[in-house]
Each structure stands twice: as C-alpha cells, then as structure tokens.
Write an enzyme that holds these catalytic residues in place. Structure first.
Site, PDB file in Angstrom:
ATOM      1  N   LYS A  52       0.846  -1.196   0.000  1.00  0.00           N
ATOM      2  CA  LYS A  52       0.000   0.000   0.000  1.00  0.00           C
ATOM      3  C   LYS A  52       0.881   1.245   0.000  1.00  0.00           C
ATOM      4  CE  LYS A  52      -3.946   2.018   2.509  1.00  0.00           C
ATOM      5  NZ  LYS A  52      -4.850   1.881   3.680  1.00  0.00           N
ATOM      6  N   SER A 128      -9.781   1.959   2.707  1.00  0.00           N
ATOM      7  CA  SER A 128      -8.905   2.689   1.828  1.00  0.00           C
ATOM      8  C   SER A 128      -7.864   1.824   1.114  1.00  0.00           C
ATOM      9  CB  SER A 128      -8.180   3.770   2.625  1.00  0.00           C
ATOM     10  OG  SER A 128      -7.335   3.189   3.608  1.00  0.00           O
ATOM     11  N   SER A 152      -9.938  -0.408   6.916  1.00  0.00           N
ATOM     12  CA  SER A 152      -9.371  -0.291   5.568  1.00  0.00           C
ATOM     13  C   SER A 152      -8.663  -1.522   5.018  1.00  0.00           C
ATOM     14  CB  SER A 152      -8.402   0.886   5.515  1.00  0.00           C
ATOM     15  OG  SER A 152      -9.132   2.071   5.390  1.00  0.00           O
TER      16      SER A 152
HETATM   17  N1  GLN Z   1     -13.129   4.349   6.105  1.00  0.00           N
HETATM   18  C1  GLN Z   1     -12.520   4.771   7.313  1.00  0.00           C
HETATM   19  C2  GLN Z   1     -12.076   6.215   7.178  1.00  0.00           C
HETATM   20  O1  GLN Z   1     -12.315   6.780   6.175  1.00  0.00           O
HETATM   21  C3  GLN Z   1     -11.392   3.890   7.679  1.00  0.00           C
HETATM   22  C4  GLN Z   1     -10.155   4.199   6.966  1.00  0.00           C
HETATM   23  C5  GLN Z   1      -8.989   3.340   7.355  1.00  0.00           C
HETATM   24  O2  GLN Z   1      -9.137   2.306   8.003  1.00  0.00           O
HETATM   25  N2  GLN Z   1      -7.831   3.800   6.982  1.00  0.00           N
HETATM   26  O3  GLN Z   1     -11.512   6.785   8.063  1.00  0.00           O
END
Ligand code: GLN
Length: 448
Positions: A52, A128, A152
């Site tokens: 990532k 994400s 994410s």
């Molecule tokens: N969807 C969540 C956010 O937007 C989690 C994101 C994540 O785990 N990095 O914060």
C-alpha cells in the site's frame, strides 16, 4: 513468479487500476539474484507482493494517494514491515492505490486513479486499501500489505472476496507507515487464503525499537494454529451486527457460515455490544483529531510539493496545503482541529475517548465467556462507483462493523463467505481477544 506477476499486471491492470507505481527493473533483478541454495530457508522466497502506498519503501515512490506527495520519489528508508519482508526474500512488485492518506472506504479519494472491483468493474473495490485488495483478487500479486485504521483492510477484502487481517494494535510495527490516526493504525496482510495470511503476518509481526507502541509480546506460530479443529469453540454473535442497516443477503451469508460452524462442532449465541452504535461518531472525532495533528507536517517545506504562488511564509503553508490536499482530507483536518480546540475539547474529544473505553470494555466482557466474535465485515456488498461519493455520512456509516475493532485494539479478519445476487463477494468478520491472532486464524481456517 515475478514474471507471471508483471504479465498479469500488463494484462489486467488497465482495467483494475490497482497499482500507482511499479518497480519492475529492480524486482526482476532481485529475483534473478535469489539463490535457491543459500536462501532456501527464507519464508517468502521469491514471492511477489504489492505494498500500500502509505508504507514507506526506500527509493520507491510513496505518495499516500495524494498529489501533495506526488514527487516523493526517493524515501530514505524502508518501513520495518518492508525490511522484514525483504529479509525473507520477498519481492516488492510495486505500490498500491489507496484513498488519500487512507481516508475513505472506496479508494475514490485517491488523487491519482480509480481502482475498480475485479469482480465487476462498475463497482468500487472498497477502501482505503482498495488497491491492495483488488491486486490480490485480480491475481496480480500473491499477497499485499494494507493498513487498517477503521476497516481499511477488512472492508476492501470483503468487497473483493479475499482474506484481510487487521492484527492487534501493537502487533506489527508502524515505523514507516505514514500516520493517519496513530492510536488506531495497524498494518496487515491481504491474501487469497487464510494460510497465506498467517504466513505473512508471522513474518511482519513483533516488537520494534523504532515504534514505541509496538508490543513486546511473543509472536507464536500462526500457521501452527491452523488445526481445523473448532469443536467446542464458543462464538458470540452481536445482535447489533445483524440489525436493520445490514443487507438481507449479507445477513443470510453470515447465518449460513454460522451453520457451518455448528456442523464443525462450534456453538454460537447472540450477545450484545451495547455501545457499538456510538462507534462511528467516536471514531470520526478521534481519527480526525489525530489526523489533524499528524498531517501538520505536510507544509511544503519538510514534506510535500510547495506552492509557487506564495511570496511569504504563511501564504506558502496555506497555498501548499490548499493545493496539495484533497477535499476529504481537508474535511477531516477541519473536523479534527475543531474537536481539539479549547472550549470544545471536553465536549468532543474527551467524550469520544470515554466512549472508546466503553467499547473496549464491551469486547472485554464478551471475551470472558467466548473465544471469538463473528458478524459481517460490512453492512453491504460493494457499491457502485460514484454512488456514495457525494455523501460522506453514508460513506462513514459503511464502517460501522469494522470501526469498533480498531477502537478496542483487538484483531479482526475478513474471509469470503458468499456472494450477493449480483455476484459480488460478501465477507465474514472474525474478531478475537487482544494478541490472540491464533484463535482468529484457527476459526477462519476451519471455515475456509
Ligand atoms: N473508512 C474509514 C475512514 O475513512 C477507515 C479508513 C482506514 O481504516 N484507513 O476513516
């Protein structure tokens, strides 16, 4: 394997858009230098992986999905996890697309590219870590690393029909992971199978002197835990995880999985996690507060592309940040600085911390009597590209089943458990006690 990985990327990544940067020349030459004789003990010998793009890779561009870091071409060091992979002769194929600074649930907040769900390219891959899940699902790499602050890793794994693990907070070093919300962030593996996942986590786990929050707890063999024996296992199923917001087809898939566990000799009971309805509100306050502080370092001086509009220092910060950050990141920074400002601190940040404690206690209480908690990973299968992008609250609500796990700091995995009527994957979430990844893997593997 490395050749096969690039062949597959050339074949499909035009349509999937999982990768932001490829490291082809260096990967091929590393693969050629591997020596089957002297490296035969290496646990990831020649295995191609994607990383990532918020995990720092020496001399390999690391953007966090943000235009602000578009020219961060030569990071000076590797994240600890990357060093650990390389020590086991793993080959980094390239860097994977993500929501900008890991803020989002669909990868549509990437400021570079759209990533599509390999099962149906009209749909999002989740986020994400959308690139991490899509690349594995499309067969472009054998595994990837993602990061999970509020879901994410697990939610994109669920949307793409792959296995995604968020380890216990502190299990894996965060050194070299660009911080979003430091008290919640964890790195974890995305794979096709539970066994592969256990193998990768075994390599990247462990205390690290470069990360004071990494835990000095022994790393057991996760692969030894894959016994297929779940007889007598006690499963808790929170009723809040199967309530109105959860799509009927998701509920059905989870109920079917519970039947499989019954057949395997496990028992399940309905329980309650009474504070889970406050989790999303608490998370978005806490995560945004931490993000507003962590992202202060992107000022166009130490990090980030500097705006050429300004003719004094304050304007340089302002213009650089205004031009560099996307809309969602700005929204979080504003929310976070507001929540932390004097006069509001007690009402928002402090309250949210208290709610966090209650949520952690909900889990602790359940784990006094049960081995694992099981429910869906996300309330719905993947949604269409564009469907939620103008509605941040709906997007945030999608995290309702993953966020409590980060707030409690416990491990959680998503494994595929069926398909929707449209043929999109559905994920089963298995949650364990802190530092009991073995139990999570054992439970997941028996089902798989
Ligand atoms: N969807 C969540 C956010 O937007 C989690 C994101 C994540 O785990 N990095 O914060």
């Amino acid at each position: 394997l490395v050749d096969a990985s690039y062949d597959r990327i050339n074949e499909v990544d035009d349509q999937i858009g999982a990768f932001l940067t490829l490291d082809e020349e260096s990967a091929r030459s590393q693969a050629k230098q591997l020596d089957a004789e002297s490296d035969k003990e290496a646990r990831l010998f020649g295995i191609p992986a994607g990383i990532k793009d918020n995990i720092v890779t020496k001399d390999l561009r690391t953007t966090c999905g943000s235009q602000f870091l578009r020219n961060f071409d030569n990071p000076l060091y590797n994240a600890t996890v990357v060093d650990k992979l390389q020590a086991e002769k793993n080959i980094t194929i390239g860097k994977l697309n993500m929501d900008e600074f890991a803020m989002g649930s669909s990868t549509e907040n990437s400021s570079f590219a759209l990533t599509r769900n390999p099962w149906n390219t009209d749909y999002v891959p989740g986020g994400s870590s959308g690139g991490s899940a899509a690349a594995v699902a499309a067969g472009e790499v054998l595994f990837s690393l993602g990061s999970d602050t509020g879901g994410s890793i697990r939610q994109p794994a669920s949307f793409c029909g792959v296995v995604g693990m968020k380890p216990t907070y502190g299990r894996v070093s965060r050194f070299g992971l660009v911080a979003f919300a430091s008290s919640l962030d964890q790195i974890g593996p995305v794979t096709r199978s539970v066994e592969d996942n256990a193998r990768v986590l075994e390599v990247i786990s462990g205390v690290d002197k470069m990360d004071a929050t990494s835990a000095n707890v022994d790393v057991p063999s996760y692969t030894d835990a894959l016994t297929n024996d779940v007889k007598g296992l006690k499963i808790a199923v929170p009723k809040e995880y199967l309530s109105e917001g959860v799509a009927p087809e998701v509920k059905e898939a989870v109920m079917n999985a519970l039947k499989v566990y019954e057949l395997l000799g496990a028992e399940w009971e309905e329980v309650s996690l009474p504070h889970s309805s406050y989790a999303v509100a608490a998370y978005y306050l806490l995560a945004s507060s931490e993000a507003s502080a962590n992202l202060a370092r992107f000022d166009g001086v130490r990090y980030g592309v500097r705006s050429d509009k300004a003719d004094n220092m304050m304007d340089m910060f302002k213009y650089s940040r205004s031009e560099g950050f996307g809309e969602e990141v700005k929204r979080r920074i504003m929310l976070g600085t507001f929540a932390l400002s004097s006069g509001y601190y007690d009402a928002y940040y402090k309250k949210a911390q208290q709610v966090r404690t209650l949520i952690r206690k909900d889990f602790e209480q359940i784990f006094e009597n049960y081995d694992v908690v099981i429910g869906p990973t996300a309330p719905t299968p993947a949604f269409k590209i564009g469907e939620n992008i103008d509605d941040p609250l709906t997007m945030y609500a999608n995290d309702i089943l993953t966020i409590p796990v980060n707030l409690a700091g416990v491990p959680g995995i998503s494994v595929p458990c069926g398909f929707s009527d449209e043929g999109l994957p559905i994920g089963l979430q298995i949650i364990g006690k802190a530092f009991d990844e073995q139990m999570v893997y054992r439970t997941a593997h028996a089902y798989e």
